[in-house]
Design a protein around this motif. Structure first.
Motif, PDB file in Angstrom:
ATOM      1  N   LEU B  35       4.470  -8.585  -2.184  1.00  0.00           N
ATOM      2  CA  LEU B  35       3.533  -9.333  -2.091  1.00  0.00           C
ATOM      3  C   LEU B  35       3.560  -9.641  -0.851  1.00  0.00           C
ATOM      4  N   LEU B  36       4.926 -10.186  -0.372  1.00  0.00           N
ATOM      5  CA  LEU B  36       5.484 -10.718   1.164  1.00  0.00           C
ATOM      6  C   LEU B  36       5.179  -9.832   1.510  1.00  0.00           C
ATOM      7  N   VAL B  37       6.135  -8.299   1.848  1.00  0.00           N
ATOM      8  CA  VAL B  37       6.488  -7.135   2.361  1.00  0.00           C
ATOM      9  C   VAL B  37       4.763  -6.348   2.506  1.00  0.00           C
ATOM     10  N   PHE B  38       4.017  -6.093   1.224  1.00  0.00           N
ATOM     11  CA  PHE B  38       3.193  -5.783   1.400  1.00  0.00           C
ATOM     12  C   PHE B  38       2.101  -5.586   1.880  1.00  0.00           C
ATOM     13  N   HIS B  39       1.802  -7.585   1.746  1.00  0.00           N
ATOM     14  CA  HIS B  39       0.618  -8.093   2.182  1.00  0.00           C
ATOM     15  C   HIS B  39       0.785  -7.994   4.265  1.00  0.00           C
ATOM     16  N   THR B  40       2.026  -8.038   4.693  1.00  0.00           N
ATOM     17  CA  THR B  40       2.328  -7.917   5.652  1.00  0.00           C
ATOM     18  C   THR B  40       1.944  -6.615   6.837  1.00  0.00           C
ATOM     19  N   ALA B  41       2.639  -5.568   5.418  1.00  0.00           N
ATOM     20  CA  ALA B  41       2.227  -4.304   6.013  1.00  0.00           C
ATOM     21  C   ALA B  41       1.134  -4.573   5.991  1.00  0.00           C
ATOM     22  N   LEU B  42       0.045  -4.536   5.162  1.00  0.00           N
ATOM     23  CA  LEU B  42      -1.245  -4.075   5.111  1.00  0.00           C
ATOM     24  C   LEU B  42      -1.885  -5.154   6.085  1.00  0.00           C
ATOM     25  N   ALA B  43      -1.748  -5.769   6.705  1.00  0.00           N
ATOM     26  CA  ALA B  43      -2.508  -6.892   7.406  1.00  0.00           C
ATOM     27  C   ALA B  43      -2.083  -5.953   9.055  1.00  0.00           C
ATOM     28  N   ILE B  44      -1.108  -5.271   9.311  1.00  0.00           N
ATOM     29  CA  ILE B  44      -1.118  -5.284  10.170  1.00  0.00           C
ATOM     30  C   ILE B  44      -1.224  -3.780  10.293  1.00  0.00           C
ATOM     31  N   THR B  45      -1.066  -2.947  10.041  1.00  0.00           N
ATOM     32  CA  THR B  45      -1.375  -1.968   9.698  1.00  0.00           C
ATOM     33  C   THR B  45      -3.251  -1.028   9.563  1.00  0.00           C
ATOM     34  N   ARG B  46      -4.035  -2.078   8.220  1.00  0.00           N
ATOM     35  CA  ARG B  46      -5.143  -2.275   7.908  1.00  0.00           C
ATOM     36  C   ARG B  46      -5.542  -0.751   7.012  1.00  0.00           C
ATOM     37  N   ASP B  47      -4.014  -0.100   6.022  1.00  0.00           N
ATOM     38  CA  ASP B  47      -4.113   1.269   5.686  1.00  0.00           C
ATOM     39  C   ASP B  47      -3.327   0.951   4.648  1.00  0.00           C
ATOM     40  N   ARG B  48      -3.825   0.618   3.428  1.00  0.00           N
ATOM     41  CA  ARG B  48      -2.991   1.103   1.940  1.00  0.00           C
ATOM     42  C   ARG B  48      -1.862   1.827   1.592  1.00  0.00           C
ATOM     43  N   SER B  50      -0.647   3.502   4.486  1.00  0.00           N
ATOM     44  CA  SER B  50       1.230   3.222   5.057  1.00  0.00           C
ATOM     45  C   SER B  50       1.364   1.847   4.792  1.00  0.00           C
ATOM     46  N   ALA B  51       1.198   0.986   4.628  1.00  0.00           N
ATOM     47  CA  ALA B  51       1.476  -0.449   3.581  1.00  0.00           C
ATOM     48  C   ALA B  51       2.310   0.465   2.630  1.00  0.00           C
ATOM     49  N   GLU B  52       2.125   0.810   1.526  1.00  0.00           N
ATOM     50  CA  GLU B  52       2.954   1.055   0.249  1.00  0.00           C
ATOM     51  C   GLU B  52       3.875   1.930   0.951  1.00  0.00           C
ATOM     52  N   ASP B  53       3.484   2.707   1.763  1.00  0.00           N
ATOM     53  CA  ASP B  53       4.747   3.463   2.119  1.00  0.00           C
ATOM     54  C   ASP B  53       6.005   3.268   3.305  1.00  0.00           C
ATOM     55  N   ILE B  54       5.570   1.881   3.848  1.00  0.00           N
ATOM     56  CA  ILE B  54       6.852   0.883   4.193  1.00  0.00           C
ATOM     57  C   ILE B  54       6.856   0.057   3.238  1.00  0.00           C
ATOM     58  N   LEU B  55       6.178  -0.567   2.146  1.00  0.00           N
ATOM     59  CA  LEU B  55       6.368  -1.500   0.926  1.00  0.00           C
ATOM     60  C   LEU B  55       8.370  -0.724   0.849  1.00  0.00           C
ATOM     61  N   TYR B  80      11.173  -9.377   6.650  1.00  0.00           N
ATOM     62  CA  TYR B  80       9.920  -9.776   7.536  1.00  0.00           C
ATOM     63  C   TYR B  80      10.587  -8.719   8.606  1.00  0.00           C
ATOM     64  N   ARG B  81      11.667  -8.634   9.312  1.00  0.00           N
ATOM     65  CA  ARG B  81      12.315  -7.879  10.044  1.00  0.00           C
ATOM     66  C   ARG B  81      12.065  -6.453   9.793  1.00  0.00           C
ATOM     67  N   VAL B  82      12.570  -5.982   8.638  1.00  0.00           N
ATOM     68  CA  VAL B  82      12.524  -4.522   8.609  1.00  0.00           C
ATOM     69  C   VAL B  82      11.443  -4.038   8.159  1.00  0.00           C
ATOM     70  N   THR B  83      10.064  -5.116   7.914  1.00  0.00           N
ATOM     71  CA  THR B  83       9.132  -4.937   8.026  1.00  0.00           C
ATOM     72  C   THR B  83       8.410  -4.292   8.770  1.00  0.00           C
ATOM     73  N   VAL B  84       8.388  -5.469   9.628  1.00  0.00           N
ATOM     74  CA  VAL B  84       8.040  -5.532  10.940  1.00  0.00           C
ATOM     75  C   VAL B  84       8.095  -4.064  11.939  1.00  0.00           C
ATOM     76  N   ASN B  85       9.159  -3.521  12.080  1.00  0.00           N
ATOM     77  CA  ASN B  85      10.187  -2.573  12.724  1.00  0.00           C
ATOM     78  C   ASN B  85       9.090  -1.684  11.967  1.00  0.00           C
ATOM     79  N   LEU B  86       9.240  -1.447  11.151  1.00  0.00           N
ATOM     80  CA  LEU B  86       9.043  -0.171  10.308  1.00  0.00           C
ATOM     81  C   LEU B  86       7.239  -0.258  10.615  1.00  0.00           C
TER      82      LEU B  86
END
Lengths: 105, 200
Positions: B35-48, B50-55, B80-86
Motif C-alpha cells: 500500500l505504501l508503494v502503490f499509494h505513492t505511485a498512484l498519487a504521482i501517476t494518477r493512473d491505476r 501505471s501504479a500497479e506496474d510500478i508496484l 520510496y526511492r525506487v518508487t519515486v525513480n520508477l
C-alpha cells in the motif's frame, strides 16, 4: 485559533489522502510478481528450464498439443486479467519455452 | 500486557531471506509495503495501471538487488526511492500530447458529485487540489506528495530525491505557495481558519 497555514496543510493532506486511500492494488499484481521473481531466480540459479516451462513441456507431451496451442490457451487465461501488461512475465515464459523446445529438438 | 507468541520477522531478516532465495519472504515484504508503494505511485501517476506496474517493478527490483540493500538501514526509504525513480521515469516518458488528452479525459470522466453538499464540495476541492498538484513541475510534485501523503520529514525526502535538504525546503515552499494560490482562486473561505466555536 488555527493558523491559515495549518488549515492549508490539512486541506492539502486530506485531499491527497482520501481519494488515494480508497484504492488497493489488484491481486494479480502479487501473482505476476511472484511468477516473475520465480523465473528470475531459476535463471540466476543456472537452470535453463524454469518450472513453468517444465509444466508446459509435460502438457505438450501428455496432450500432444503444439506449443502454439498451449500458448493460445495461456493467453486466453490471462486475457481476462484486469491489467494485460502484467502478462509480460508470462510472455517471457513462453519465449523461454519455445527456446527450450528448440534446444530439445 | 500481551505476550506475543509468534515473533514477527523484521524487514532486514526478510531481505536476508530474499537474498537466500526465499520467495515467501518477498511475498511477506510485498504484503507489508504494497500500500505504501502503490499509494505513492498512484498519487504521482494518477493512473491505476501505471501504479500497479510500478508496484510490481519496485518489488522485482527488491528481489533482484536484495544483496545490495544495506540491512543496517530501514527499508522504507529505499522503497520510496525506487518508487519515486520508477514514477519519475514514467513521468519523463509521458509525452505532452498524451498528458493533455488524459487531463481532458480525466475531467470528462471525473466522479459525479455525491448527494450531500458537503461531499460534493469536498470532492470538488479534492479535484482542484489534484489538478493543481498535477500541474506542478515534477520535482515540486514529488516533494509535495512525499511530504503530505507519506508524512516524510524534509531529511527523509532529501534522501529519497537525492538532493540537499535546502532544495527540498525550497521545492516545498514554491509548491505550497502555488497550491495556496490555486485554492484561493477556487474558494477563499476554505482557507479561513476553523475555530472550535465556529464548528459548533
Amino acid at each position: 485559533m488555527a493558523r491559515v497555514g495549518d488549515v492549508l496543510d490539512n486541506v492539502i493532506r486530506t485531499s491527497l489522502r482520501e481519494p488515494i486511500g480508497r484504492h488497493e492494488p489488484s491481486a494479480a499484481v502479487r501473482e505476476a510478481l511472484m511468477a516473475r521473481a520465480a523465473n528470475a531466480a531459476q535463471s540466476v540459479a543456472g537452470d535453463s528450464v524454469p518450472p513453468l516451462v517444465d509444466e508446459l513441456r509435460e502438457e505438450a507431451g501428455a496432450e500432444a498439443l503444439s506449443w502454439w496451442e498451449i500458448e493460445r490457451c495461456r493467453q486466453e487465461s490471462y486475457a481476462s486479467w484486469s491489467n494485460p501488461r502484467l502478462a509480460l512475465g508470462w510472455l517471457d515464459t513462453f519465449r523461454e519455452a519455445k527456446r527450450c523446445r528448440l534446444n530439445v529438438a | 500486557m500481551i505476550n506475543r507468541m509468534v515473533s514477527v520477522p523484521t524487514d532486514s531478516e526478510l531481505v536476508q531471506r530474499v537474498c537466500d532465495g526465499d520467495l515467501s519472504a518477498l511475498g511477506t515484504l510485498y504484503d507489508r509495503y504494497r500500500l505504501l508503494v502503490f499509494h505513492t505511485a498512484l498519487a504521482i501517476t494518477r493512473d491505476r495501471q501505471s501504479a500497479e506496474d510500478i508496484l510490481q517493478e519496485c518489488f522485482l527490483k527488491l528481489h533482484t538487488y536484495a544483496r545490495r540493500i544495506d540491512l543496517s538501514l530501514p527499508l522504507e526509504p529505499w522503497l520510496y526511492r525506487v518508487t519515486v525513480n520508477l514514477a519519475y521515469t514514467w513521468m519523463s516518458r509521458r509525452s505532452r500530447w498524451l498528458t493533455s488528452i488524459e487531463n481532458m479525459l480525466d475531467r470528462l470522466v471525473a466522479p459525479a458529485r455525491t448527494h450531500t453538499e458537503y461531499h460534493a464540495e469536498m470532492s470538488e476541492l479534492q479535484a482542484v487540489i489534484q489538478q493543481a498538484i498535477d500541474s506542478l513541475p515534477p520535482n515540486q510534485r514529488l516533494t509535495v506528495i512525499l511530504y503530505y501523503l507519506n508524512d516524510l520529514s524534509l531529511k527523509e525526502i532529501a534522501y529519497v530525491l537525492d538532493c540537499p535538504v535546502g532544495t527540498v525546503k525550497s521545492r516545498l515552499h514554491y509548491g505550497r505557495e502555488y497550491l495556496k494560490k490555486r485554492l484561493e482562486v477556487y474558494h477563499a473561505p476554505t482557507l479561513k481558519p476553523v475555530t472550535q466555536s465556529s464548528r459548533s
